[in-house]
Design a protein around this motif. Structure first.
Motif, PDB file in Angstrom:
ATOM      1  N   GLN A   1      32.327  24.307  54.431  1.00 35.11           N
ATOM      2  CA  GLN A   1      32.864  25.672  54.401  1.00 35.11           C
ATOM      3  C   GLN A   1      31.755  26.717  54.297  1.00 35.11           C
ATOM      4  O   GLN A   1      31.745  27.663  55.048  1.00 35.11           O
ATOM      5  CB  GLN A   1      33.911  25.870  53.304  1.00 35.11           C
ATOM      6  CG  GLN A   1      34.905  24.735  53.095  1.00 35.11           C
ATOM      7  CD  GLN A   1      35.490  24.114  54.357  1.00 35.11           C
ATOM      8  OE1 GLN A   1      35.338  24.628  55.462  1.00 35.11           O
ATOM      9  NE2 GLN A   1      36.150  22.971  54.216  1.00 35.11           N
ATOM     10  N   SER A   2      30.831  26.572  53.363  1.00 32.29           N
ATOM     11  CA  SER A   2      29.685  27.486  53.303  1.00 32.29           C
ATOM     12  C   SER A   2      28.537  26.800  52.573  1.00 32.29           C
ATOM     13  O   SER A   2      28.747  26.096  51.586  1.00 32.29           O
ATOM     14  CB  SER A   2      30.043  28.783  52.570  1.00 32.29           C
ATOM     15  OG  SER A   2      28.902  29.623  52.457  1.00 32.29           O
TER      16      SER A   2
ATOM     17  N   CYS B   1      40.815  23.501  46.879  1.00 30.17           N
ATOM     18  CA  CYS B   1      40.144  24.736  47.252  1.00 30.17           C
ATOM     19  C   CYS B   1      41.136  25.895  47.277  1.00 30.17           C
ATOM     20  O   CYS B   1      42.335  25.708  47.501  1.00 30.17           O
ATOM     21  CB  CYS B   1      39.478  24.586  48.611  1.00 30.17           C
ATOM     22  SG  CYS B   1      38.305  23.216  48.686  1.00 30.17           S
TER      23      CYS B   1
ATOM     24  N   ARG C   1      35.887  27.097  45.863  1.00 32.94           N
ATOM     25  CA  ARG C   1      35.458  25.752  46.215  1.00 32.94           C
ATOM     26  C   ARG C   1      34.219  25.432  45.386  1.00 32.94           C
ATOM     27  O   ARG C   1      33.097  25.770  45.787  1.00 32.94           O
ATOM     28  CB  ARG C   1      35.150  25.640  47.709  1.00 32.94           C
ATOM     29  CG  ARG C   1      34.751  24.214  48.128  1.00 32.94           C
ATOM     30  CD  ARG C   1      34.473  24.113  49.613  1.00 32.94           C
ATOM     31  NE  ARG C   1      34.050  22.770  49.973  1.00 32.94           N
ATOM     32  CZ  ARG C   1      34.864  21.773  50.287  1.00 32.94           C
ATOM     33  NH1 ARG C   1      36.169  21.973  50.261  1.00 32.94           N
ATOM     34  NH2 ARG C   1      34.402  20.582  50.606  1.00 32.94           N
TER      35      ARG C   1
ATOM     36  N   ALA D   1      35.519  31.335  47.690  1.00 32.16           N
ATOM     37  CA  ALA D   1      36.618  30.620  48.327  1.00 32.16           C
ATOM     38  C   ALA D   1      37.278  29.629  47.374  1.00 32.16           C
ATOM     39  O   ALA D   1      38.125  28.841  47.785  1.00 32.16           O
ATOM     40  CB  ALA D   1      36.115  29.887  49.569  1.00 32.16           C
TER      41      ALA D   1
ATOM     42  N   PHE E   1      41.742  28.187  49.412  1.00 32.99           N
ATOM     43  CA  PHE E   1      42.388  28.487  50.682  1.00 32.99           C
ATOM     44  C   PHE E   1      43.324  27.379  51.144  1.00 32.99           C
ATOM     45  O   PHE E   1      44.015  27.522  52.153  1.00 32.99           O
ATOM     46  CB  PHE E   1      41.329  28.719  51.773  1.00 32.99           C
ATOM     47  CG  PHE E   1      40.314  27.610  51.851  1.00 32.99           C
ATOM     48  CD1 PHE E   1      40.570  26.450  52.555  1.00 32.99           C
ATOM     49  CD2 PHE E   1      39.102  27.718  51.187  1.00 32.99           C
ATOM     50  CE1 PHE E   1      39.642  25.416  52.606  1.00 32.99           C
ATOM     51  CE2 PHE E   1      38.166  26.707  51.234  1.00 32.99           C
ATOM     52  CZ  PHE E   1      38.434  25.547  51.935  1.00 32.99           C
TER      53      PHE E   1
ATOM     54  N   LEU F   1      39.109  32.182  57.726  1.00 30.56           N
ATOM     55  CA  LEU F   1      39.770  32.072  56.436  1.00 30.56           C
ATOM     56  C   LEU F   1      41.178  32.662  56.525  1.00 30.56           C
ATOM     57  O   LEU F   1      41.381  33.739  57.083  1.00 30.56           O
ATOM     58  CB  LEU F   1      38.979  32.818  55.360  1.00 30.56           C
ATOM     59  CG  LEU F   1      39.578  32.792  53.949  1.00 30.56           C
ATOM     60  CD1 LEU F   1      39.590  31.374  53.391  1.00 30.56           C
ATOM     61  CD2 LEU F   1      38.822  33.736  53.028  1.00 30.56           C
TER      62      LEU F   1
ATOM     63  N   ILE G   1      35.025  34.889  54.498  1.00 28.68           N
ATOM     64  CA  ILE G   1      35.024  34.797  53.036  1.00 28.68           C
ATOM     65  C   ILE G   1      34.584  36.139  52.452  1.00 28.68           C
ATOM     66  O   ILE G   1      33.733  36.834  53.010  1.00 28.68           O
ATOM     67  CB  ILE G   1      34.078  33.670  52.573  1.00 28.68           C
ATOM     68  CG1 ILE G   1      34.538  32.316  53.136  1.00 28.68           C
ATOM     69  CG2 ILE G   1      34.000  33.608  51.048  1.00 28.68           C
ATOM     70  CD1 ILE G   1      33.545  31.186  52.911  1.00 28.68           C
TER      71      ILE G   1
ATOM     72  N   GLU H   1      29.408  32.164  48.200  1.00 24.51           N
ATOM     73  CA  GLU H   1      30.569  32.181  49.087  1.00 24.51           C
ATOM     74  C   GLU H   1      31.514  31.023  48.793  1.00 24.51           C
ATOM     75  O   GLU H   1      32.732  31.185  48.847  1.00 24.51           O
ATOM     76  CB  GLU H   1      30.105  32.138  50.545  1.00 24.51           C
ATOM     77  CG  GLU H   1      29.406  33.403  50.991  1.00 24.51           C
ATOM     78  CD  GLU H   1      28.921  33.321  52.430  1.00 24.51           C
ATOM     79  OE1 GLU H   1      28.271  34.282  52.871  1.00 24.51           O
ATOM     80  OE2 GLU H   1      29.196  32.316  53.110  1.00 24.51           O
TER      81      GLU H   1
ATOM     82  N   ILE I   1      33.682  27.905  57.308  1.00 24.21           N
ATOM     83  CA  ILE I   1      34.704  28.958  57.269  1.00 24.21           C
ATOM     84  C   ILE I   1      34.033  30.324  57.350  1.00 24.21           C
ATOM     85  O   ILE I   1      33.015  30.575  56.683  1.00 24.21           O
ATOM     86  CB  ILE I   1      35.558  28.860  55.988  1.00 24.21           C
ATOM     87  CG1 ILE I   1      36.536  27.685  56.085  1.00 24.21           C
ATOM     88  CG2 ILE I   1      36.327  30.142  55.724  1.00 24.21           C
ATOM     89  CD1 ILE I   1      37.420  27.515  54.870  1.00 24.21           C
TER      90      ILE I   1
ATOM     91  N   LEU J   1      43.847  31.242  46.354  1.00 21.17           N
ATOM     92  CA  LEU J   1      43.423  32.600  46.681  1.00 21.17           C
ATOM     93  C   LEU J   1      44.596  33.566  46.663  1.00 21.17           C
ATOM     94  O   LEU J   1      44.450  34.735  46.279  1.00 21.17           O
ATOM     95  CB  LEU J   1      42.743  32.616  48.055  1.00 21.17           C
ATOM     96  CG  LEU J   1      41.323  32.042  48.120  1.00 21.17           C
ATOM     97  CD1 LEU J   1      40.815  32.057  49.555  1.00 21.17           C
ATOM     98  CD2 LEU J   1      40.368  32.805  47.214  1.00 21.17           C
TER      99      LEU J   1
END
Length: 460
Positions: free
Chosen positions: A173-174, A63, A185, A183, A65, A243, A215, A179, A212, A251
């Motif tokens: 995470q989302s 990912c 992902r 991120a 992050f 985040l 984002i 989103e 998370i 990122l």
């Protein structure tokens, strides 16, 4: 215990300095010139309530992050070679613990990376290493395992359930696909929901969902939508993470660099967004039958308490045995691990060296912890929990008072309104504002020596 306050308002701080999940941080570790033998390190240590952690440094994707010690994929039988090395390490560590007194594990966890990157058969072998090599009774102690939507397959989950897993943690995470892409992902909500269904079908007692906030493009409305999507599964636990954009992560590479490391003036808006979304998430969970355990952790009030772990284990005082090249171990005097990196090439090199290692009888990288650091660690790990620190517990262990040991820090926290002035006598506890600022409060308790070591660390 009385905490005095000053008459001068303290300067403003950034609310998101660092997530303190262990102290000292690995970036304060250094190669140990004496390479102490594990047998000598553990000879005088209490071994009746140890924690066991097995680290699997593999993921199907990384990912944007993520700065954890993990690599993408495992070519050419690498997982087999890794488990072979883990088995050799377990034999060496168990021998070092000795049989002069009973060795008992009070809790166990498989982390990473993604432990369920392993096949079902490899997960069986991982459990065998924990039980047959180390002597941990996985059916009798809390066992927590991390997973991901794409690797939470029925055959893997069946192995984990059969071997006594009491808690499974899935990084979502989302639930908003846009989103998740922001991120870095790659996932679809439909796949996440299917994985959650499989986890519930496996009847593992405790489900934890990670989410998370902060984002790019996330709003209060979309944040609440993710929270409600998670709540539909009635998870026993939820972790809400702010985040971070850390150096050498995906990122950070795609930039522009934002977050605590960049310290750009415009990041104030991002800080405000994360603080606002944190408060929205906290209040939403509290209104839906959850209690706050720490800044990040929320537990359903009717969740089974027997899955929390034995009352005789405390992370502030009891030892940790970590197996795997990303795991750390704790004795009362030394925290040790293997080399640490974030860059993928460096991580691959460290994993390759680990799999080729034959002699695991000595500590290679770590940091010695003196009495002053032990007091600091106890205060930090206790204060960051919503329940707070019973001063009598601290006094019984160290023969002194936290207010006398850390007057400047506690005075600053009181001046900032981070301490709960209404806490019962004898309890040092954070206020709601203090919990919200845990990622500033925790680093403020780092010692000058640890700060200097972390600052001198060369990122790789």
């Amino acid at each position: 215990m009385t905490i005095t306050t000053s008459t001068t308002a303290p300067p403003a701080v950034r609310p998101y300095e660092s997530y303190v999940y262990a102290y000292p941080h690995k970036t304060a570790y250094r190669p140990l010139a004496d390479r102490p033998a594990l047998r000598s390190l553990w000879a005088a240590e209490p071994k009746d309530a140890l924690s066991l952690y097995l680290h699997i440094p593999f993921c199907e994707v990384r990912c944007g992050f993520c700065n954890l010690f993990t690599r993408i994929g495992a070519p050419e039988m690498l997982t087999t070679r890794y488990l072979d090395a883990l088995d050799r390490q377990a034999l060496a560590v168990r021998e070092a613990l000795g049989d002069e007194e009973p060795v008992r594990f009070a809790a166990a966890a498989f982390g990473g990376g993604t432990p369920t990157f392993l096949t079902a058969g490899e997960l069986e072998r991982l459990c065998d290493i924990a039980e047959k090599r180390m002597g941990a009774d996985l059916s009798a102690v809390p066992l927590s395992v991390e997973t991901s939507p794409s690797t939470a397959t029925p055959d893997r989950l069946a192995v984990l359930a059969d071997r006594g897993t009491t808690r499974i943690s899935i990084g979502v995470q989302s639930f908003v696909d846009e989103e998740a892409r922001a991120a870095v992902r790659p996932q679809r909500r439909a796949d996440v929901e299917a994985a959650l269904g499989r986890i519930r079908d496996a009847r593992i007692p405790v489900l934890n969902i990670d989410l998370i906030y902060g984002i790019d493009g996330q709003t209060e409305r979309s944040w609440l939508a993710s929270l409600d999507a998670a709540l539909a599964w009635r998870p026993e636990e939820l972790y809400l993470y702010p985040l971070y954009v850390r150096p050498l992560t995906g990122l950070h590479r795609i930039g522009p660099a934002t977050g605590p490391e960049a310290q750009a003036p415009e990041d104030a808006a991002w800080d405000e967004q994360r603080l606002r979304l944190y408060a929205v998430g906290r209040d939403h969970l509290l209104a839906h039958g959850y209690e706050q355990v720490s800044m990040r952790m929320f537990r359903r009030t009717d969740a089974p308490r027997e899955q929390e772990g034995p009352e005789d284990y405390a992370c502030q005082t009891d030892g940790m045995i970590g197996l795997g090249c990303g795991a750390r171990s704790y004795t009362s005097a030394l925290h040790y691990s293997f080399d640490y990196a974030v860059d993928m090439r460096e991580i691959r090199s460290i994993i390759d060296r680990f799999t080729a290692t034959e002699d695991f009888s000595r500590a290679e990288v770590g940091r010695y912890v003196d009495a002053a650091e032990a007091r600091r660690r106890h205060l930090l790990q206790s204060l960051l929990q919503a329940a707070g620190l019973p001063v009598a517990e601290y006094r019984a262990r160290f023969g002194t008072d936290p207010g006398k040991d850390f007057p400047a820090e506690l005075t600053e926290f009181a001046d900032r309104g981070w301490l709960d002035a209404a806490a019962p006598d004898g309890l040092l506890r954070l206020s709601p504002s203090g919990l919200a600022h845990s990622d500033a409060l925790g680093p403020a308790l780092f010692s000058p020596g640890v700060r200097a070591a972390m600052a001198a660390y060369e990122r790789k």
